[in-house]
Design a protein around this motif. Structure first.
Motif, short mmCIF file in Angstrom:
data_model
loop_
_atom_site.label_atom_id
_atom_site.label_comp_id
_atom_site.label_asym_id
_atom_site.label_seq_id
_atom_site.Cartn_x
_atom_site.Cartn_y
_atom_site.Cartn_z
N PRO A 172 0.80 -1.22 0.00
CA PRO A 172 0.00 0.00 0.00
C PRO A 172 0.84 1.27 0.00
CG PRO A 172 -0.92 -1.60 1.52
CD PRO A 172 0.41 -2.13 1.09
N ALA A 173 1.93 1.26 0.77
CA ALA A 173 2.78 2.45 0.82
C ALA A 173 3.46 2.69 -0.52
CB ALA A 173 3.83 2.29 1.92
N LEU A 174 3.90 1.61 -1.16
CA LEU A 174 4.56 1.73 -2.46
C LEU A 174 3.58 2.29 -3.50
CD1 LEU A 174 7.34 0.85 -3.90
CD2 LEU A 174 5.97 -1.03 -4.79
N LEU A 175 2.36 1.75 -3.51
CA LEU A 175 1.38 2.20 -4.48
C LEU A 175 0.96 3.64 -4.23
CD1 LEU A 175 -0.90 -0.97 -4.84
CD2 LEU A 175 0.76 -0.07 -6.48
N GLU A 176 0.85 4.04 -2.98
CA GLU A 176 0.49 5.42 -2.68
C GLU A 176 1.59 6.37 -3.11
OE1 GLU A 176 -1.09 8.98 -1.69
OE2 GLU A 176 -2.08 7.06 -2.08
N ARG A 177 2.84 5.97 -2.90
CA ARG A 177 3.95 6.80 -3.36
C ARG A 177 3.91 6.91 -4.88
NH1 ARG A 177 7.08 11.16 -2.91
NH2 ARG A 177 9.15 10.86 -3.81
N GLY A 178 3.66 5.78 -5.55
CA GLY A 178 3.58 5.80 -7.01
C GLY A 178 2.45 6.67 -7.51
N ARG A 179 1.29 6.58 -6.84
CA ARG A 179 0.16 7.43 -7.23
C ARG A 179 0.52 8.90 -7.10
NH1 ARG A 179 -3.11 10.85 -5.55
NH2 ARG A 179 -2.15 10.81 -3.47
N HIS A 180 1.16 9.26 -6.00
CA HIS A 180 1.52 10.66 -5.78
C HIS A 180 2.51 11.14 -6.84
CE1 HIS A 180 1.80 14.27 -3.27
NE2 HIS A 180 3.10 14.25 -3.49
N LEU A 181 3.47 10.30 -7.18
CA LEU A 181 4.46 10.67 -8.19
C LEU A 181 3.82 10.84 -9.56
CD1 LEU A 181 7.29 8.25 -7.06
CD2 LEU A 181 7.49 10.75 -7.10
N VAL A 182 2.92 9.93 -9.94
CA VAL A 182 2.31 9.96 -11.27
C VAL A 182 1.24 11.04 -11.38
CG1 VAL A 182 0.87 8.65 -12.89
CG2 VAL A 182 2.82 7.54 -11.78
N GLU A 183 0.40 11.15 -10.36
CA GLU A 183 -0.76 12.03 -10.45
C GLU A 183 -0.52 13.45 -9.94
OE1 GLU A 183 -4.19 10.34 -8.62
OE2 GLU A 183 -4.17 8.53 -9.88
N SER A 190 15.15 8.14 -8.34
CA SER A 190 15.71 7.16 -7.41
C SER A 190 15.12 5.78 -7.67
CB SER A 190 15.43 7.58 -5.97
OG SER A 190 14.05 7.38 -5.64
N ASP A 191 15.84 4.76 -7.24
CA ASP A 191 15.36 3.39 -7.41
C ASP A 191 14.00 3.19 -6.75
OD1 ASP A 191 17.80 2.97 -8.60
OD2 ASP A 191 18.65 1.80 -6.95
N GLN A 192 13.84 3.73 -5.54
CA GLN A 192 12.58 3.58 -4.82
C GLN A 192 11.42 4.20 -5.57
OE1 GLN A 192 15.47 4.62 -3.51
NE2 GLN A 192 15.69 4.04 -1.35
N ASP A 193 11.65 5.42 -6.08
CA ASP A 193 10.56 6.10 -6.78
C ASP A 193 10.26 5.44 -8.12
OD1 ASP A 193 10.08 7.85 -4.74
OD2 ASP A 193 11.14 9.54 -5.64
N LEU A 194 11.27 4.96 -8.80
CA LEU A 194 11.05 4.25 -10.05
C LEU A 194 10.22 2.99 -9.81
CD1 LEU A 194 11.60 4.04 -13.10
CD2 LEU A 194 13.72 2.85 -12.54
N ALA A 195 10.53 2.26 -8.74
CA ALA A 195 9.76 1.07 -8.39
C ALA A 195 8.31 1.42 -8.08
CB ALA A 195 10.40 0.37 -7.19
N ALA A 196 8.10 2.53 -7.39
CA ALA A 196 6.75 2.96 -7.04
C ALA A 196 5.95 3.34 -8.28
CB ALA A 196 6.82 4.14 -6.06
N ILE A 197 6.57 4.04 -9.22
CA ILE A 197 5.88 4.44 -10.45
C ILE A 197 5.46 3.22 -11.26
CG2 ILE A 197 6.20 5.55 -12.70
CD1 ILE A 197 8.00 7.61 -11.25
#
Length: 280
Positions: free
Chosen positions: A24-35, A120-127
């Protein structure tokens, strides 16, 4: 659990995947980055008079017709026929950070590939993880046409990128470049289609659309830039599209997305803009 996206991230993702609470945390970070901060929909989502077109989120098709190119934003939904549904996670990660499609072809401007190499690797994974959750939309778009010669690559393969240092200016630099790519539009473009990094934040690029012609502002502390603006005025311009004089700012800046940035992100961004070398 999400899939490991390539050797470069192989050391990172097992740690995230080891806990059921990570997803859930990863997906929320990805959502924030994309949207929000990345505002991917500003290019990849068709826009109507009221903003993003419902039911077409990230489905592509927006045309950018400029002297160096006629670029068409691709469909980045998980549709298997017209989008990224058949791409592996590693292929998607490479396309985002290095600009190389699964077939080996290069993604051209205005996709800010030289900036995304800093994700960053973390943000790329989240996206990547979040894009897998976007509703698929069948929308085949035309190919982009380039009137300039694209480079063979934007640099050597990216092995790994660490998060920025934990200071406001460092976080703001990361946000303004690798994530929100502010400097892509607010830095003059060279004839090659790449930004002139010696004039970072100097503004001056023209953007044509239904609104007429808008000119990217100088974001440096110069008197012709943000030198006379308060921090609150800069934040209002980013989130509401209102200049220090009260004038409504024109597209294509994604005010609708940036309005959802956190107060820390906005403070970091202002700190970074204040630190830029003055450009006339």
């Amino acid at each position: 659990m999400f899939r490991i996206i390539g050797l470069a991230l192989g050391a990172l993702l097992p740690a995230l995947a080891s806990s059921a609470l990570a997803q859930p945390a990863l997906l929320e970070r990805g959502r924030h980055l994309v949207e929000v901060t990345g505002a991917c929909g500003n290019c990849h989502t068709p826009m109507g008079p009221q903003g993003p077109v419902a039911g077409r989120i990230l489905a592509g098709g927006t045309v950018f017709d400029e002297p160096p190119f006629r670029a068409v934003a691709p469909n980045i939904t998980p549709d298997p026929e017209t989008g990224i549904g058949r791409w592996t996670d590693a292929q998607l990660a490479r396309a985002i950070r290095e600009g190389i499609r699964p077939d080996g072809s290069l993604i051209g401007p205005p996709m800010p590939m030289t900036l995304y190499r800093g994700l960053s690797d973390q943000d790329l994974a989240a996206i990547v993880a979040y894009l897998r959750t976007v509703p698929p939309v069948a929308n085949r778009v035309e190919r982009s046409v380039y009137r300039i010669t694209l480079p063979p690559a934007y640099g050597p393969p990216v092995v790994s990128v660490a998060p920025p240092a934990d200071t406001p200016v460092a976080r703001g630099e990361y946000l303004a470049n690798a994530v929100a790519h502010c400097m892509e539009c607010h830095t003059p473009m060279l004839p090659t289609g790449q930004n002139d990094r010696t004039r970072l934040g100097a503004g001056g690029m023209e953007f044509r659309g239904p609104w007429g012609v808008s000119v990217a502002r100088n974001l440096t502390p110069h008197a012709n830039g943000l030198g006379g603006w308060t921090d609150a005025q800069i934040v209002e311009a980013i989130t509401k599209g209102v200049s220090s004089s009260g004038r409504q700012l024109a597209p294509p800046m994604a005010f609708w997305a940036y309005a959802n940035m956190t107060q820390q992100e906005l403070g970091d961004l202002v700190a970074y803009l204040r630190s830029l070398p003055v450009q006339p």
